[in-house]
Design a protein around this motif. Structure first.
Motif, PDB file in Angstrom:
ATOM      1  N   MET A  93       6.303   6.928   6.183  1.00 35.70           N
ATOM      2  CA  MET A  93       5.270   5.931   5.881  1.00 35.70           C
ATOM      3  C   MET A  93       5.910   4.577   5.598  1.00 35.70           C
ATOM      4  N   LYS A  94       7.016   4.632   4.865  1.00 31.01           N
ATOM      5  CA  LYS A  94       7.714   3.397   4.510  1.00 31.01           C
ATOM      6  C   LYS A  94       8.243   2.724   5.781  1.00 31.01           C
ATOM      7  N   ALA A  95       8.815   3.542   6.664  1.00 31.95           N
ATOM      8  CA  ALA A  95       9.396   2.995   7.886  1.00 31.95           C
ATOM      9  C   ALA A  95       8.330   2.378   8.777  1.00 31.95           C
ATOM     10  N   ARG A  96       7.125   2.974   8.772  1.00 29.74           N
ATOM     11  CA  ARG A  96       6.064   2.452   9.652  1.00 29.74           C
ATOM     12  C   ARG A  96       5.162   1.449   8.938  1.00 29.74           C
ATOM     13  N   GLY A  97       5.450   1.237   7.678  1.00 25.01           N
ATOM     14  CA  GLY A  97       4.666   0.265   6.915  1.00 25.01           C
ATOM     15  C   GLY A  97       3.259   0.740   6.599  1.00 25.01           C
ATOM     16  N   ILE A  98       3.061   2.062   6.535  1.00 22.53           N
ATOM     17  CA  ILE A  98       1.739   2.602   6.198  1.00 22.53           C
ATOM     18  C   ILE A  98       1.695   2.878   4.700  1.00 22.53           C
ATOM     19  N   THR A  99       0.660   2.439   4.048  1.00 21.99           N
ATOM     20  CA  THR A  99       0.556   2.685   2.611  1.00 21.99           C
ATOM     21  C   THR A  99      -0.545   3.688   2.290  1.00 21.99           C
ATOM     22  N   ASP A 100      -1.544   3.762   3.173  1.00 22.32           N
ATOM     23  CA  ASP A 100      -2.676   4.642   2.932  1.00 22.32           C
ATOM     24  C   ASP A 100      -2.325   6.098   3.288  1.00 22.32           C
ATOM     25  N   LYS A 101      -2.445   6.971   2.317  1.00 25.55           N
ATOM     26  CA  LYS A 101      -2.074   8.365   2.520  1.00 25.55           C
ATOM     27  C   LYS A 101      -2.977   9.051   3.539  1.00 25.55           C
ATOM     28  N   GLU A 102      -4.256   8.683   3.508  1.00 22.15           N
ATOM     29  CA  GLU A 102      -5.223   9.292   4.428  1.00 22.15           C
ATOM     30  C   GLU A 102      -4.887   8.948   5.874  1.00 22.15           C
ATOM     31  N   MET A 103      -4.521   7.667   6.051  1.00 23.57           N
ATOM     32  CA  MET A 103      -4.176   7.214   7.390  1.00 23.57           C
ATOM     33  C   MET A 103      -2.920   7.952   7.886  1.00 23.57           C
ATOM     34  N   ALA A 104      -1.968   8.107   6.959  1.00 27.46           N
ATOM     35  CA  ALA A 104      -0.722   8.819   7.308  1.00 27.46           C
ATOM     36  C   ALA A 104      -1.035  10.253   7.716  1.00 27.46           C
ATOM     37  N   LYS A 105      -2.009  10.834   7.016  1.00 28.31           N
ATOM     38  CA  LYS A 105      -2.397  12.212   7.323  1.00 28.31           C
ATOM     39  C   LYS A 105      -3.026  12.292   8.714  1.00 28.31           C
ATOM     40  N   GLU A 106      -3.856  11.318   8.998  1.00 25.63           N
ATOM     41  CA  GLU A 106      -4.538  11.278  10.295  1.00 25.63           C
ATOM     42  C   GLU A 106      -3.540  11.136  11.441  1.00 25.63           C
ATOM     43  N   LYS A 107      -2.561  10.248  11.218  1.00 28.51           N
ATOM     44  CA  LYS A 107      -1.585   9.978  12.281  1.00 28.51           C
ATOM     45  C   LYS A 107      -0.451  11.008  12.295  1.00 28.51           C
ATOM     46  N   LEU A 108      -0.566  11.999  11.415  1.00 30.05           N
ATOM     47  CA  LEU A 108       0.445  13.076  11.294  1.00 30.05           C
ATOM     48  C   LEU A 108       1.847  12.505  11.062  1.00 30.05           C
ATOM     49  N   VAL A 109       1.902  11.473  10.223  1.00 23.43           N
ATOM     50  CA  VAL A 109       3.205  10.861   9.929  1.00 23.43           C
ATOM     51  C   VAL A 109       4.075  11.868   9.167  1.00 23.43           C
ATOM     52  N   GLY A 110       5.286  12.022   9.604  1.00 27.34           N
ATOM     53  CA  GLY A 110       6.218  12.958   8.937  1.00 27.34           C
ATOM     54  C   GLY A 110       6.017  14.399   9.359  1.00 27.34           C
ATOM     55  N   HIS A 111       5.076  14.630  10.282  1.00 25.67           N
ATOM     56  CA  HIS A 111       4.835  16.003  10.738  1.00 25.67           C
ATOM     57  C   HIS A 111       5.331  16.218  12.157  1.00 25.67           C
ATOM     58  N   GLU A 112       6.176  15.300  12.616  1.00 25.69           N
ATOM     59  CA  GLU A 112       6.683  15.446  13.971  1.00 25.69           C
ATOM     60  C   GLU A 112       7.507  16.732  14.040  1.00 25.69           C
TER      61      GLU A 112
END
Lengths: 315, 388
Positions: free
Chosen positions: A244-263
């Motif tokens: 999230m930090k690397a992509r500049g995302i702060t919203d946890k919900e958005m991170a969940k939607e985009k499956l950030v960190g779940h690659e």
């Protein structure tokens, strides 16, 4: 610096001192006979009182420089180590008797004739009275083991019920039928493996073993499973936060939607493979020239034996 | 000296020499064992059945079965104290080759499949049913509990563990157990697939598993430390094997002891494998090996492998009952719960590809496979604790 070195030296001395004590801590007085009329004979063919020492540990213990005594005066706490040592018999160095193999014994003759050999003590035992016997460590201060032997009849011994196990108590052996005096050998003769005999009796077809052992295996691996489930969750959270930090995302919900960190690992494997190929200049097109023209083979040192032979020394 | 005396002297010498040759001392048992050794070599070289194991063992069988005058005190046989082979055999008899092999296994194994999907650990535990199933059968046949335990551990499909445990519990069966364990490990491509097919439906064989998540470096470092502490606190008697396994893995994963990890995983493991395989093979000296109990050991080893494979596959099916769609496991990875690393995982992969050429099960199967290594070492520790 000096202070630190001195501190380290003192610590080392303490550790070494403690270690040597730890080694002899595995010794114990196992069996004593105070009146030997027709029992085991010493190397002079004489019947003498004896003290059996047992090595309870599973490694060799050298009993050299330890002390044996029957003099209760050594219990006086005001005595200096040297004074105490002077009152006891020091087990000499360099004798086969002093090195006791694991779970084995050594016998000392209490005949007050130390010149007859290293395993002959400088004191004797009084069969009509109780005898206090003590084994001290090489420092002359640390008491390894002691026992008070009651007055014994001839050819009777005072022995631990089970070798080296004090909690099982002592008994007088040779007094009644069925008990035997056992110098230099086990106080209890083990003619079978107790564990195996027990399993044969109680669990003849192995069901109980299977259930117990599988439960232990599952328990151990469930523990591992739980531990890695927890560490996995923590690891995933850390990865997601970093992503999230690397992509500049702060919203946890958005991170969940985009499956950030779940690659998946495959995703990273593909990137790693591409990088590897790029860095090592791996490509499909080889820099080889195909030709139908005759090519002259150059001389190759690989096919020449001369290079594998030893050279003639230069004069 | 007269001519006749001289020639009779030479004739006597030759006669004496003849008595020392293999031809004079050969028995039919020697030829049986030599034939077994040659079959091992054939399988390894021509059929590619685990050549790293079968070539040292097969050639070892030839070495151990060259007939010689046993009462001459030549100090050449593996069972003659002081002989070179006897000295090399110490590592098997005293059980110090297996922990060194485990060090190498730890240093060459990537546990990330297991760390990313910890429930695969339980599949590795389930496959240990093979050990205890064989233990029950061995007792029913009439083996003593300690012998039964030594034989049953073959079901863990873990050669070093089998050698380690049998050297402690049933040293008289050590040769048979070791050869049986390694032979069946080499034969997993023959033994396991029919059982896997028998217990699975076509639909189950097509299950696609979720790709493994990324595992961080910290998790990989924590694995050997936590693994050692948890397993060895429960079963301290497994310490020589588990301690070395996790130590080897830490060398690999720490990232700063690459040289040590490379040595442990490469040259050291190779040296020990050569010595272990050769001496295990040589320990099958016909006079010691060809007995009724050896046949029993081989029969029980076979049973243990079948039970272990079946229980692994059935456990995955059972586990699937509790998992949501999308999280289900392919039962073809259940066989990998036996710790024949990486042979049994490769079988899962090959069988999976047979039914769906794009379904790669290898990394999923590596999870139970390495869990099987841990599970069999724990099982060995339990047996040693109970019967040692």
């Amino acid at each position: 610096m000096r202070k630190r070195s001195f501190g380290l030296f003192v610590l080392l001395v303490l550790i070494v001192g403690d270690f040597s004590y730890c080694q002899t801590k595995g010794l114990c007085i196992n069996e004593v006979m105070t009146k030997n009329a027709s029992n085991v004979i010493d190397d002079y063919g004489l019947h003498q009182p004896w003290i059996e020492i047992f090595n309870t540990s599973f490694s060799n213990i050298d009993i050299k420089s330890c002390f044996l005594t029957n003099n209760k005066a050594v219990l006086n706490p005001h005595l200096a180590a040297t004074q105490r040592m002077a009152m006891m018999y020091m087990i000499p160095k360099g004798d086969v008797y002093s090195n006791i193999p694991p779970r084995q014994f050594t016998l000392f003759w209490a005949d007050a004739m130390p010149k007859r050999g290293n395993n002959h003590l400088d004191f004797s035992l009084d069969s009509n009275h109780s005898n206090w016997i003590a084994l001290y460590d090489a420092n002359g201060v640390t008491l390894i083991d002691s026992v008070t032997v009651p007055p014994l009849k001839a050819d009777c011994s005072f022995a631990l019920r089970k070798d080296g196990i004090k909690s099982q108590g002592w008994e007088i052996k040779g007094l009644k039928t069925g008990t035997y005096v056992t110098p230099n050998t086990n106080n209890v003769t083990l003619d079978s493996n107790v564990k195996i005999t027990k399993f044969k009796e109680k669990d003849p077809i192995g069901i109980s073993m299977a259930i117990t052992a599988m439960s232990v295996v599952f328990f151990a691996l469930i523990l591992l499973y739980s531990a890695f489930k927890v560490t996995g969750k923590i690891g995933e959270n850390v990865l997601r936060k970093n992503a999230m930090k690397a992509r500049g995302i702060t919203d946890k919900e958005m991170a969940k939607e985009k499956l950030v960190g779940h690659e998946s690992g495959e995703y990273y494997a593909a990137i790693a493979m591409a990088l590897h190929e790029y860095q090592n200049n791996i490509h499909d097109v080889e820099e080889t020239l195909l030709t139908i023209q005759r090519t002259k083979r150059n001389y190759s040192p690989w096919s020449s034996k001369i290079y594998t032979l030893r050279h003639v020394p230069k004069r | 000296m007269s001519d006749s005396g001289f020639f009779s002297f030479i004739a006597d010498n030759l006669k004496d020499f003849w008595l020392f040759t293999g031809f004079a001392n050969a028995t039919y048992e020697h030829f049986i064992m030599i034939a077994v050794g040659l079959i091992f070599l054939y399988l390894a070289i021509k059929k590619d059945f685990e050549p790293l194991l079968l070539i040292p063992i097969g050639f070892g069988i030839l070495i151990g079965n060259i007939p010689f005058k046993a009462d001459a005190g030549l100090e050449i046989g593996i069972y003659e104290q002081g002989s070179v082979l006897n000295i090399l055999y110490q590592g098997v008899r005293e059980g110090w080759y297996p922990p060194l092999i485990f060090l190498g296994i730890g240093a060459m194994t990537d546990f990330s499949a297991l760390i990313s999907n910890p429930k695969l650990i339980l599949v590795g535990a389930a496959a240990q049913f093979g050990i205890f199933g064989a233990y029950i059968i061995a007792l029913l046949i009439g083996f003593e509990p300690n012998q039964a335990a030594g034989i049953a551990i073959i079901g863990g499909a873990d050669g070093p563990t089998a050698i380690f445990l049998s050297s402690k519990l049933s040293p008289n069966l050590l040769g048979a157990i070791a050869v049986s364990a390694y032979s069946y490990m080499a034969c997993v491509p023959l033994i396991q697939p029919p059982i896997m097919r028998l217990f699975t439906t076509k639909k189950e064989r097509l299950i696609r598993m979720r790709p493994a998540r990324q595992v961080s470096h910290t998790e990989k470092i924590l694995f050997p430390i936590i693994g050692l502490l948890l397993t060895c606190f429960v079963v301290p008697s497994g310490l020589p094997l588990l301690g070395m396994l996790f130590f080897g893995n830490l060398l690999k994963e720490s990232g700063c002891t690459r040289r040590l990890a490379d040595t442990a995983a490469g040259p050291m493991t190779d040296v020990i494998t050569i010595l272990l395989g050769m001496t295990v093979g040589a320990s099958t000296q016909a006079s010691e090996f060809l007995t009724a109990s050896t046949l029993g050991v081989f029969f029980l080893g076979f049973c243990a492998f079948i039970i272990a494979t079946a229980s692994g596959v059935l456990f995955v099916k059972f586990f699937n009952l509790f998992l949501k769609t999308g999280n289900k496991m392919n039962p073809l990875i259940g066989n990998a719960g036996v710790s024949a690393v990486p042979m049994s995982a490769r079988i899962s992969q090959n069988l999976g590809l047979e039914y769906d050429p794009t379904n790669y099960l290898l990394m999923h199967a590596m999870g139970p496979n390495v869990a099987g290594v841990i599970g069999s070492a724990v099982a060995a520790g339990v047996l040693l604790g109970f019967l040692g």
